[in-house]
Design a protein around this motif. Structure first.
Motif, PDB file in Angstrom:
ATOM      1  N   ALA A 125       0.157   4.219  -2.682  1.00  0.00           N
ATOM      2  CA  ALA A 125      -0.028   5.386  -2.323  1.00  0.00           C
ATOM      3  C   ALA A 125       1.192   6.317  -3.312  1.00  0.00           C
ATOM      4  O   ALA A 125       1.036   7.479  -3.536  1.00  0.00           O
ATOM      5  CB  ALA A 125      -0.063   5.272  -1.546  1.00  0.00           C
ATOM      6  N   HIS A 144      -3.170   6.745   4.323  1.00  0.00           N
ATOM      7  CA  HIS A 144      -1.924   7.966   2.906  1.00  0.00           C
ATOM      8  C   HIS A 144      -2.313   8.601   2.605  1.00  0.00           C
ATOM      9  O   HIS A 144      -1.652   9.617   1.708  1.00  0.00           O
ATOM     10  CB  HIS A 144      -1.365   6.399   1.782  1.00  0.00           C
ATOM     11  CG  HIS A 144      -1.104   5.546   2.566  1.00  0.00           C
ATOM     12  ND1 HIS A 144       0.718   5.301   3.550  1.00  0.00           N
ATOM     13  CD2 HIS A 144      -1.464   4.440   2.474  1.00  0.00           C
ATOM     14  CE1 HIS A 144       0.994   4.070   3.453  1.00  0.00           C
ATOM     15  NE2 HIS A 144      -0.197   3.473   2.993  1.00  0.00           N
ATOM     16  N   TRP A 202       0.781  -1.003  -0.513  1.00  0.00           N
ATOM     17  CA  TRP A 202       0.187  -0.049  -0.119  1.00  0.00           C
ATOM     18  C   TRP A 202       0.805   1.097   0.121  1.00  0.00           C
ATOM     19  O   TRP A 202       0.457   2.170  -0.508  1.00  0.00           O
ATOM     20  CB  TRP A 202      -0.781   0.034   1.372  1.00  0.00           C
ATOM     21  CG  TRP A 202      -1.388  -1.030   0.885  1.00  0.00           C
ATOM     22  CD1 TRP A 202      -1.923  -2.156   1.772  1.00  0.00           C
ATOM     23  CD2 TRP A 202      -2.956  -0.824   0.030  1.00  0.00           C
ATOM     24  NE1 TRP A 202      -2.995  -3.151   0.743  1.00  0.00           N
ATOM     25  CE2 TRP A 202      -3.836  -2.242   0.068  1.00  0.00           C
ATOM     26  CE3 TRP A 202      -4.164  -0.067  -0.801  1.00  0.00           C
ATOM     27  CZ2 TRP A 202      -5.125  -2.050  -0.852  1.00  0.00           C
ATOM     28  CZ3 TRP A 202      -4.991   0.012  -1.900  1.00  0.00           C
ATOM     29  CH2 TRP A 202      -5.504  -1.628  -1.548  1.00  0.00           C
ATOM     30  N   LEU A 238      -5.628   3.489   1.666  1.00  0.00           N
ATOM     31  CA  LEU A 238      -5.435   4.092   0.703  1.00  0.00           C
ATOM     32  C   LEU A 238      -5.629   5.551   1.877  1.00  0.00           C
ATOM     33  O   LEU A 238      -5.112   6.306   1.991  1.00  0.00           O
ATOM     34  CB  LEU A 238      -5.612   4.351  -0.811  1.00  0.00           C
ATOM     35  CG  LEU A 238      -4.792   3.461  -1.596  1.00  0.00           C
ATOM     36  CD1 LEU A 238      -5.298   3.784  -2.934  1.00  0.00           C
ATOM     37  CD2 LEU A 238      -3.172   3.775  -1.623  1.00  0.00           C
TER      38      LEU A 238
END
Length: 280
Positions: A145, A271, A141, A268
């Motif tokens: 990102a 982030h 992830w 996400l």
């Protein structure tokens, strides 16, 4: 071998077709993960995955690929990638990597997950294996990102490398022999997507680009070898490995994880990235 071919850029409609393939793939992986349990063979896990694809009229992009004999790669413990499903019976504490793909109307998706059979709380799994799988998952992830904001593909590997090497505890190795890749009208396309710093920016990120981002981490050394079946890759020191993967695209509206039903929104958010479906 690292690709030097031109990069395929997809239209909005083509990305939407890839999204359909990704949603089917996610459902098939859900079923395979649910089926994986002590006493179950890796061939039985493969059959569950294949059944979901058939229900949706999708096909596997793994089956028959250079002669590969199954619909998923099922790699256990020190097996890193490309494990062939068969009569191996899964055991408590195993680290199982399930890597699969789906094709819908000629468009491909590719995704992988790691699961631990058992838990450290119950005394049936090694906490260091759980740490390995979780850091690999988070690294995926972090890479996605980075792709959401990146100007060049190399920034993905930079972000993954920085994250992994900053983690407290025993250091984990980032495999260098196997990398992510472009994807679309075929499963493996340019560009290569490194999971570590290379010192190169890599290709410019463009709208219509779709990538399979797939960090692979190990608890020991990063050297690997291929078994006599000519597929299964294992760590030479026997250290356990983890792999996580998603198919992700960039388009004029932003980024979207094509192999996640929510486009990656839940993961996400941490982030600061809000994914947008292609065409919106």
């Amino acid at each position: 071998m690292f690709s030097r071919r031109s990069i395929e850029l997809k239209t909005t409609r083509q990305l939407q077709d890839m999204q359909r393939a990704g949603v089917v793939l996610s459902e098939a992986l859900d079923a395979a993960v649910a089926a994986a349990a002590p006493g179950v063979t890796t061939a039985e896990v493969d059959a569950v995955f294949a059944d979901v694809l058939a229900q949706h009229g999708a096909t596997s992009n793994f089956l028959g690929y250079y002669g590969f004999p199954a619909t998923v790669c099922a790699s256990v413990n020190e097996e890193v990638v490309h494990g062939i499903p068969g009569d191996r019976v899964l055991q408590q504490g195993d680290v199982l990597k399930i890597d699969g793909g789906a094709v819908v109307d000629g468009w491909h998706s590719d995704s992988a997950r790691t699961l631990i059979l058992g838990s450290s709380e119950a005394g049936t799994a090694d906490p260091e294996d759980e740490r390995l799988a979780e850091i690999t998952r988070q690294a995926l992830w972090v890479g996605i990102a980075a792709f959401a904001q990146a100007r060049h593909v190399g920034e993905i590997g930079d972000a993954v490398d920085d994250f992994v090497t900053s983690q407290p505890g025993a250091p984990l190795g980032i495999l260098e022999d196997y990398v992510g890749h472009g994807i679309g009208s075929a499963m493996h396309l340019a560009p290569d997507v490194f999971n570590y710093r290379t010192g190169h920016r890599g290709p410019k990120v463009q709208h219509g680009m779709a990538l399979a981002i797939e960090p692979m981490l190990v608890r020991g050394g990063i050297e690997t070898r291929t078994l006599e079946d000519e597929w299964t890759v294992v760590t030479t020191d026997g250290a356990r490995a983890s792999q996580w993967e998603h198919t992700v695209c960039r388009h004029p509206g932003g980024v979207w994880v094509l192999s996640a039903p929510d486009g990656g929104a839940a993961e996400l958010a941490a982030h600061g990235v809000v994914p947008v479906p292609p065409g919106e």
